[in-house]
Design a protein around this motif. Structure first.
Motif, short mmCIF file in Angstrom:
data_model
loop_
_atom_site.label_atom_id
_atom_site.label_comp_id
_atom_site.label_asym_id
_atom_site.label_seq_id
_atom_site.Cartn_x
_atom_site.Cartn_y
_atom_site.Cartn_z
N ARG A 108 0.85 -1.20 0.00
CA ARG A 108 0.00 0.00 0.00
C ARG A 108 0.88 1.24 0.00
O ARG A 108 1.85 1.33 0.76
N LEU A 109 0.54 2.19 -0.89
CA LEU A 109 1.25 3.47 -0.91
C LEU A 109 0.82 4.30 0.28
O LEU A 109 -0.36 4.61 0.45
N ASP A 110 1.79 4.65 1.12
CA ASP A 110 1.54 5.46 2.32
C ASP A 110 2.42 6.69 2.23
O ASP A 110 3.59 6.66 2.63
N GLY A 111 1.88 7.77 1.69
CA GLY A 111 2.67 8.98 1.49
C GLY A 111 3.73 8.74 0.44
O GLY A 111 3.42 8.48 -0.72
N ASN A 112 5.00 8.80 0.85
CA ASN A 112 6.11 8.62 -0.08
C ASN A 112 6.80 7.27 0.11
O ASN A 112 7.96 7.11 -0.28
N ARG A 113 6.11 6.30 0.66
CA ARG A 113 6.71 4.99 0.87
C ARG A 113 5.67 3.90 0.62
O ARG A 113 4.46 4.15 0.66
N ILE A 114 6.18 2.68 0.36
CA ILE A 114 5.31 1.53 0.17
C ILE A 114 5.31 0.69 1.44
O ILE A 114 6.36 0.29 1.93
N GLU A 115 4.14 0.46 1.98
CA GLU A 115 3.98 -0.47 3.10
C GLU A 115 3.78 -1.86 2.50
O GLU A 115 2.76 -2.13 1.86
N MET A 116 4.75 -2.73 2.70
CA MET A 116 4.76 -4.03 2.04
C MET A 116 3.59 -4.90 2.50
O MET A 116 3.10 -4.79 3.62
N LEU A 117 3.15 -5.80 1.62
CA LEU A 117 2.10 -6.75 1.95
C LEU A 117 2.53 -7.61 3.14
O LEU A 117 3.64 -8.15 3.15
N ASP A 118 1.66 -7.72 4.11
CA ASP A 118 1.95 -8.52 5.30
C ASP A 118 1.50 -9.96 5.05
O ASP A 118 0.41 -10.38 5.44
N ALA A 119 2.34 -10.71 4.35
CA ALA A 119 2.02 -12.10 4.04
C ALA A 119 3.33 -12.87 3.84
O ALA A 119 4.33 -12.31 3.40
#
Length: 376
Positions: free
Chosen positions: A222-233
């Motif tokens: 998920r795009l969170d501002g200027n960073r990608i929050e990686m899939l939690d899997a």
């Protein structure tokens, strides 16, 4: 849309050839520049390239002179849009130099896929990640109009995430196991020697399993501002090379965060049409009408029969059934050099065009100090 001039880096290789095939007579883009290594530069493309595809080499392309693959040595003005089909080690040096020269570098290389400020994009999956290009140093250096790098994923990851995205949206993914049977064209040309692959399966492709596991997390993140929050899997991959010309087949077992019925999974795939909303009344020439197609036959999908669905841009899924270890399992197939390489980059370029991110790129001159670092 006005046709834009484009160039191809690494034009003589297998992916470069596929770029030429897909871009020939494209309504939005026109090939005006080709570049390759020192051994090809200065020759006509017809002299430099051993054409391997099943359509004729266009006469206009055959007569073009191959340019050096460094911006400082090229004759004339660089095209502002560059499709890059380079080996990772070469791309790591050259792609930033073209971005610093003011070019939109739309790359098929793995060199910058996992760099924090470089978008790794499959438009049907995460087109919103393209906003990351505005954070790149080359882009910001010229008031938000400089060059940038955009990447598409590994050929084995693309078909997989197309099948996963509608499932992740509805049910969430807890864990994933995938075993691939990958075509020899994915190794490039000359690729795997015939005596190594005929009548054989090679259970190792350098760095492939690591790429799949990392890239799935970024693509479905998920795009969170200027960073990608990686899939939690949790993702585990086995990658194998098999004696198939084109088309990567993948056997997938998946555990969801929320229970799903067979009917709900099939509905998720059949209703998956994210680009219709994204582009509204615009038409993307390379996009498939249905990005994920389900085949109910007991023995499908198969590379020979299904790799060209959606003109090679659709992923085909089949054999959906319950899994005794996880929740569900299925098979997914995609064309590795069309959807998995050149076609993926071309679709990224079409989306960038609609977003206006190919307009008014701010630097025409060849760079004096071309190497600019990306955020690690």
């Amino acid at each position: 849309m006005e046709r834009r001039k484009v160039g191809i880096l690494g034009a003589t290789g297998m992916v470069g050839q596929r770029f030429i095939q897909l871009l020939n007579n494209h309504p939005w883009f026109e090939i005006t520049w080709l570049a390759a290594s020192d051994r090809s530069a200065g020759k006509t493309f017809g002299e430099a390239c051993r054409w391997k595809l099943d359509t004729p080499l266009p006469k206009k392309i055959a007569e073009m002179t191959v340019q050096p693959n460094v911006p400082e040595l090229c004759e004339g003005e660089l095209p502002k849009i560059i499709f890059a089909a380079l080996d990772a080690d070469i791309a790591r040096d050259l792609e930033p130099r073209f971005a610093a020269a003011g070019c939109a570098v739309i790359s098929n290389s793995s060199a910058f896929r996992m760099v924090a400020d470089v978008p790794l994009v499959v438009p049907e999956v995460n087109a919103d990640h393209l906003d990351l290009i505005e954070t790149q140093s080359w882009r910001k250096a010229y008031g938000g109009k400089g060059g940038y790098i955009v990447t598409n994923p590994n050929c084995s990851a693309i078909g997989l995430v197309l099948a996963l995205k509608p499932l992740e949206e509805r049910f969430g993914i807890e864990s994933l196991f995938v075993s691939t049977m990958q075509a020899v064209s994915g190794a490039g040309y000359p690729g795997v020697a015939s005596l190594d692959i005929l009548g054989n399966v090679v259970p190792f492709i350098k760095n492939e399993e690591e790429k799949m596991q990392e890239e799935v997390g970024k693509l479905l993140g998920r795009l969170d501002g200027n960073r990608i929050e990686m899939l939690d899997a949790k993702v585990s991959a086995h990658c194998n090379r098999v004696a198939v010309e084109d088309g990567h087949t993948e056997c997938v077992s998946i555990k969801f965060k929320r229970k799903a019925t067979r009917e709900e999974i099939l509905a998720a795939w059949s209703e998956f049409a994210p680009l219709r909303h994204f582009v509204q009344d615009q038409h993307l020439p390379t996009a498939p009408e249905q990005p994920v197609e389900y085949d109910a036959a007991v023995d499908r999908p198969q590379p020979r029969l299904d790799r060209m669905r959606g003109r090679g841009m659709a992923a085909t899924v089949g054999r959906l059934r319950e899994c005794t270890l996880l929740d569900w399992k299925f098979v997914v197939l995609s064309h590795n050099t069309i959807r998995g390489a050149a076609g993926a980059a071309l679709l990224n370029a079409e989306v960038l065009a609609l977003l206006g991110k190919l307009d008014k790129l701010g630097v025409n001159a060849k760079p004096v100090a071309a190497q600019v670092a990306v955020t690690a």
